[in-house]
Design an enzyme around this catalytic site. Structure first.
Site, PDB file in Angstrom:
ATOM      1  N   ARG A  63      12.151   2.569   1.835  1.00 29.53           N
ATOM      2  CA  ARG A  63      11.721   1.768   2.991  1.00 29.53           C
ATOM      3  C   ARG A  63      12.830   0.771   3.286  1.00 29.53           C
ATOM      4  O   ARG A  63      13.392   0.165   2.368  1.00 29.53           O
ATOM      5  CB  ARG A  63      10.415   1.039   2.698  1.00 29.53           C
ATOM      6  CG  ARG A  63      10.097   0.007   3.781  1.00 29.53           C
ATOM      7  CD  ARG A  63       8.701  -0.478   3.717  1.00 29.53           C
ATOM      8  NE  ARG A  63       7.779   0.533   4.207  1.00 29.53           N
ATOM      9  CZ  ARG A  63       6.526   0.256   4.581  1.00 29.53           C
ATOM     10  NH1 ARG A  63       6.083  -0.968   4.542  1.00 29.53           N
ATOM     11  NH2 ARG A  63       5.734   1.207   4.996  1.00 29.53           N
ATOM     12  N   ARG A  95       0.814  -1.227   0.000  1.00 22.92           N
ATOM     13  CA  ARG A  95       0.000   0.000   0.000  1.00 22.92           C
ATOM     14  C   ARG A  95       0.841   1.268   0.000  1.00 22.92           C
ATOM     15  O   ARG A  95       0.538   2.207  -0.710  1.00 22.92           O
ATOM     16  CB  ARG A  95      -1.012  -0.014   1.144  1.00 22.92           C
ATOM     17  CG  ARG A  95      -0.431   0.182   2.510  1.00 22.92           C
ATOM     18  CD  ARG A  95      -1.497   0.018   3.535  1.00 22.92           C
ATOM     19  NE  ARG A  95      -2.050  -1.324   3.472  1.00 22.92           N
ATOM     20  CZ  ARG A  95      -3.307  -1.633   3.795  1.00 22.92           C
ATOM     21  NH1 ARG A  95      -4.128  -0.712   4.192  1.00 22.92           N
ATOM     22  NH2 ARG A  95      -3.715  -2.871   3.749  1.00 22.92           N
ATOM     23  N   THR A  96       1.913   1.309   0.790  1.00 22.87           N
ATOM     24  CA  THR A  96       2.725   2.532   0.830  1.00 22.87           C
ATOM     25  C   THR A  96       3.396   2.761  -0.524  1.00 22.87           C
ATOM     26  O   THR A  96       3.403   3.874  -1.048  1.00 22.87           O
ATOM     27  CB  THR A  96       3.792   2.441   1.944  1.00 22.87           C
ATOM     28  OG1 THR A  96       3.131   2.163   3.180  1.00 22.87           O
ATOM     29  CG2 THR A  96       4.571   3.730   2.078  1.00 22.87           C
ATOM     30  N   HIS A 121       7.754   6.674  10.371  1.00 24.91           N
ATOM     31  CA  HIS A 121       7.014   6.560   9.121  1.00 24.91           C
ATOM     32  C   HIS A 121       6.290   7.906   8.951  1.00 24.91           C
ATOM     33  O   HIS A 121       5.089   8.010   9.177  1.00 24.91           O
ATOM     34  CB  HIS A 121       6.017   5.399   9.234  1.00 24.91           C
ATOM     35  CG  HIS A 121       5.436   4.953   7.913  1.00 24.91           C
ATOM     36  ND1 HIS A 121       5.628   5.634   6.739  1.00 24.91           N
ATOM     37  CD2 HIS A 121       4.652   3.888   7.603  1.00 24.91           C
ATOM     38  CE1 HIS A 121       4.996   5.010   5.763  1.00 24.91           C
ATOM     39  NE2 HIS A 121       4.395   3.957   6.249  1.00 24.91           N
ATOM     40  N   LYS A 131      22.974  -9.573  -3.938  1.00 25.41           N
ATOM     41  CA  LYS A 131      24.193 -10.179  -4.487  1.00 25.41           C
ATOM     42  C   LYS A 131      25.440  -9.689  -3.749  1.00 25.41           C
ATOM     43  O   LYS A 131      26.554  -9.955  -4.177  1.00 25.41           O
ATOM     44  CB  LYS A 131      24.317  -9.830  -5.973  1.00 25.41           C
ATOM     45  CG  LYS A 131      23.179 -10.362  -6.817  1.00 25.41           C
ATOM     46  CD  LYS A 131      23.338  -9.883  -8.245  1.00 25.41           C
ATOM     47  CE  LYS A 131      22.104 -10.199  -9.067  1.00 25.41           C
ATOM     48  NZ  LYS A 131      22.052  -9.416 -10.296  1.00 25.41           N
TER      49      LYS A 131
END
Lengths: 180, 309
Positions: free
Chosen positions: B108, B58-59, B136, B86
Site C-alpha cells: 500500500r 483492516r486491509t 484497490h 531515514k
C-alpha cells in the site's frame, strides 16, 4: 469415452463397483456411523455411485462428502507443477469426527494424493477410522499407502496413464490405458 | 490458463476471464474460513511481506489473516518506522526486503503508480493493496464476490456508487472491472468529487440521489475521506448527509438493493446508522469476502506458473 486401450467395459466396471460396495458394507457391518468421502476429481463420482448402491442394498443412504486436495498437494510450493492448480472446493456437510470414513478415489498411483487427502480430512476432525477404496490400483507407490478395497489391480508402466471414464462426466463408463 | 501474471496491480487491464477466475477461486476459499481448523498448508515455506507505506488496519489484517490461513509466513512492515523515513529510496527498501527471500509483496502506498513501479523492480509477486487515488483491486474483487453471493449473479445488475468518486481507488477499480462483467454502473456524488471528464469510464452519471438509487440492485456508498481533502470540496458533512447520504427514505426507492460500503463508515454522514445495521446491509459480509479474495489472490500468485498465456 477415453482414448487408448480399453481394459474395462461399462459392465465390468459396474460389477466391480458392486463388489466394492459389498466389501464396504461388510467392513462397516450394520453400523450407521460411517461416511463416504470422494477425492476430486474422479473419486467424487465413484463415491456418489457407491453411496447410491449402498442405499439400494441397505435401504439407507450414507452421508457423502467431496474432498478437494489441491491445497494439500506437496508439490504446490515448488511451482513446478504441470498445470495451474485450480481449486475445486471441498464439500463435507457432516461431522467426520468419531466416524468410520471410507475415502474413495478412482485410481491409486504414487500414494501422494491419498496422503494429501488424509491431511485434508483430518483437518475436519478426527475420524475413528479411515479406510481407502480405489477402483484401480496401478502400482508405483512412492508412499506406504495401500487401499483396503480395490476394484482391480492393473500393472502399468510409468510411461502409461490410467483413465477412468464415468458416464456422469464422460458420457459412458470405461477404463482405458493411455500411452503418454 | 486463466491468470498467469506475476502481479495484481489493478483491474484496468484484467480480462473478464481473469476476473472470473479469481472470483471462482475466492468462492472456493470461503469454505475454509468456516472450518474449525481454518488453515491449509498450500503456501507453507512462502514469505509474504505486507509492505504498508500508508496506514491501514483492516486491509493489512485481512491480508495477514489470508496469508496465515494458507500457511505462509506473513511479515508486517510499516513505513513510519522504516528506513524510508531515514532517507532510503523506495526501490532500495524493496530490494533489501527481497534479499531476505520474499515471495510476495502486498503493497500500500500513498502515491498512485508506486505499486506498479515496485512490481517492475522486483522478481517477487506484488499485490496492490491500494495506491494513492489509483486502484484497490482486491477491494473490487471482494465487492463483486459479495454481490454474487447475495444476488446470485453479476451480469445485468444495476450498481450505484455514491460519494467521492474522484478520490476513491475502490470506485476506480470497480469502474474498470464491473462493466467488463456486464454490470450497469451509475455514479453520483458532489460535482466537486466527480471526475471532470467521465467519458473514458463509459458509465452513467446521475443528476440526483433519487435517480441513482431508484431500481438499483446494489448501492455502494463511499467514505468521505476527511483526511484527504479537508473541508475544501464540501461545505459541511451535515450538508453532505442531506444531499448525498443514504437513509431509509432513499433506500425505499429500491426494494431489494443490498447496501455496501468499503469502510470504515462515517455513521450519519454517507450512510445513516439504521441503514448501516439493517438487513439489507452487507458491510460485514464484505469484510468476510475480503479474506477469501485475498487468499485466492495470494494462492494464485504464490503457486501459478509464470509466463504461460
Amino acid at each position: 469415452m477415453g482414448h487408448g486401450k480399453e481394459i474395462l467395459s461399462s459392465e465390468e466396471m459396474a460389477g466391480m463397483i458392486t463388489r466394492m460396495v459389498f466389501q464396504v458394507l461388510e467392513s462397516v457391518r450394520s453400523s450407521d456411523n460411517f461416511g463416504i468421502v470422494g477425492i476430486k476429481s474422479g473419486g467424487d463420482v465413484l463415491a456418489r455411485r457407491i453411496a447410491d448402491e449402498i442405499a439400494k442394498h441397505s435401504g439407507k443412504k450414507p452421508d457423502v462428502g467431496y474432498l478437494d486436495i489441491t491445497l494439500y498437494r506437496d508439490d504446490l510450493a515448488q511451482t513446478q507443477i504441470a498445470d495451474f492448480p485450480v481449486v475445486k472446493g471441498t464439500e463435507i456437510g457432516f461431522d467426520v469426527a468419531g466416524r468410520h470414513i471410507i475415502l474413495v478415489d478412482d485410481v491409486v498411483f504414487t500414494g501422494r494424493t491419498v496422503r494429501a487427502a488424509l491431511d485434508a480430512l483430518t483437518d475436519f476432525g478426527r475420524p475413528s477410522k479411515i479406510s481407502l477404496a480405489a477402483l484401480i490400483d496401478r502400482g508405483h507407490r512412492e508412499l506406504p499407502v495401500q487401499p483396503d478395497f480395490t476394484g482391480k489391480s492393473v500393472p502399468t508402466a510409468l510411461s502409461e496413464s490410467v483413465q477412468v471414464n464415468f458416464r456422469e462426466t464422460a458420457g459412458a463408463d470405461s477404463v482405458c490405458i493411455i500411452k503418454k | 490458463m486463466s491468470y498467469s501474471r506475476k502481479d495484481l496491480i489493478g483491474m484496468i487491464d484484467l480480462s473478464k476471464e481473469e476476473i472470473l477466475h479469481l472470483l471462482d477461486t475466492a468462492e472456493k476459499f470461503r469454505e475454509i474460513n468456516h472450518r474449525d481448523v481454518k488453515k491449509v498448508p498450500t503456501l507453507k515455506g512462502k514469505t509474504v511481506v505486507n509492505l504498508f507505506f500508508e496506514n491501514s488496519t483492516r486491509t493489512r489484517t485481512s491480508f495477514e489473516i489470508a496469508g496465515k490461513r494458507l500457511s505462509a509466513d506473513t511479515v508486517n512492515f510499516s513505513a513510519s518506522a522504516s528506513s524510508t523515513a531515514k532517507g532510503e529510496t523506495l526501490i532500495d527498501t524493496v530490494h533489501n526486503i527481497e534479499a531476505m527471500s520474499t515471495d510476495i509483496f502486498v503493497v500500500r502506498h500513498a502515491y498512485s503508480g508506486a505499486v506498479k513501479f515496485i512490481a517492475e523492480n522486483t522478481k517477487a509477486s506484488v499485490v496492490n493493496a491500494g495506491d494513492g487515488l489509483n486502484e484497490h483491486p482486491t477491494q473490487s474483487l471482494l465487492d463483486m464476490l459479495t454481490i454474487k453471493q447475495h444476488k446470485g449473479r453479476l451480469e445485468g445488475l444495476n450498481v450505484a456508487i455514491i460519494g467521492d468518486i474522484t478520490h476513491s481507488r475502490v470506485a476506480r477499480s470497480n469502474i474498470w472491472a464491473m462493466p467488463r462483467l456486464g454490470i450497469n454502473l451509475r455514479l453520483f456524488g458532489p460535482k466537486t468529487m466527480l471526475p471532470l471528464c467521465t467519458d473514458p469510464f463509459g458509465v452513467k452519471i446521475c443528476g440526483n440521489m433519487e435517480e441513482a438509487v431508484e431500481g438499483a440492485d446494489v448501492i455502494m456508498t463511499l467514505r468521505i475521506q476527511r483526511e484527504r481533502q479537508g473541508k475544501l470540496l464540501i461545505p459541511s458533512v451535515k450538508e453532505y448527509a442531506r444531499y448525498f447520504g443514504l437513509n431509509a427514505a432513499r433506500l425505499r426507492l429500491s426494494n431489494n438493493a443490498i447496501v455496501m460500503h468499503p469502510g470504515p463508515i462515517n455513521r450519519g454522514v454517507e450512510i445513516s446508522s439504521e441503514i448501516a445495521d439493517c438487513g439489507q446491509s452487507v458491510i460485514l459480509p464484505q469484510v468476510e469476502s475480503g479474506v477469501a479474495v485475498r487468499m485466492a489472490v495470494l494462492y494464485t500468485l504464490g503457486t501459478g506458473q509464470r509466463g504461460i498465456e
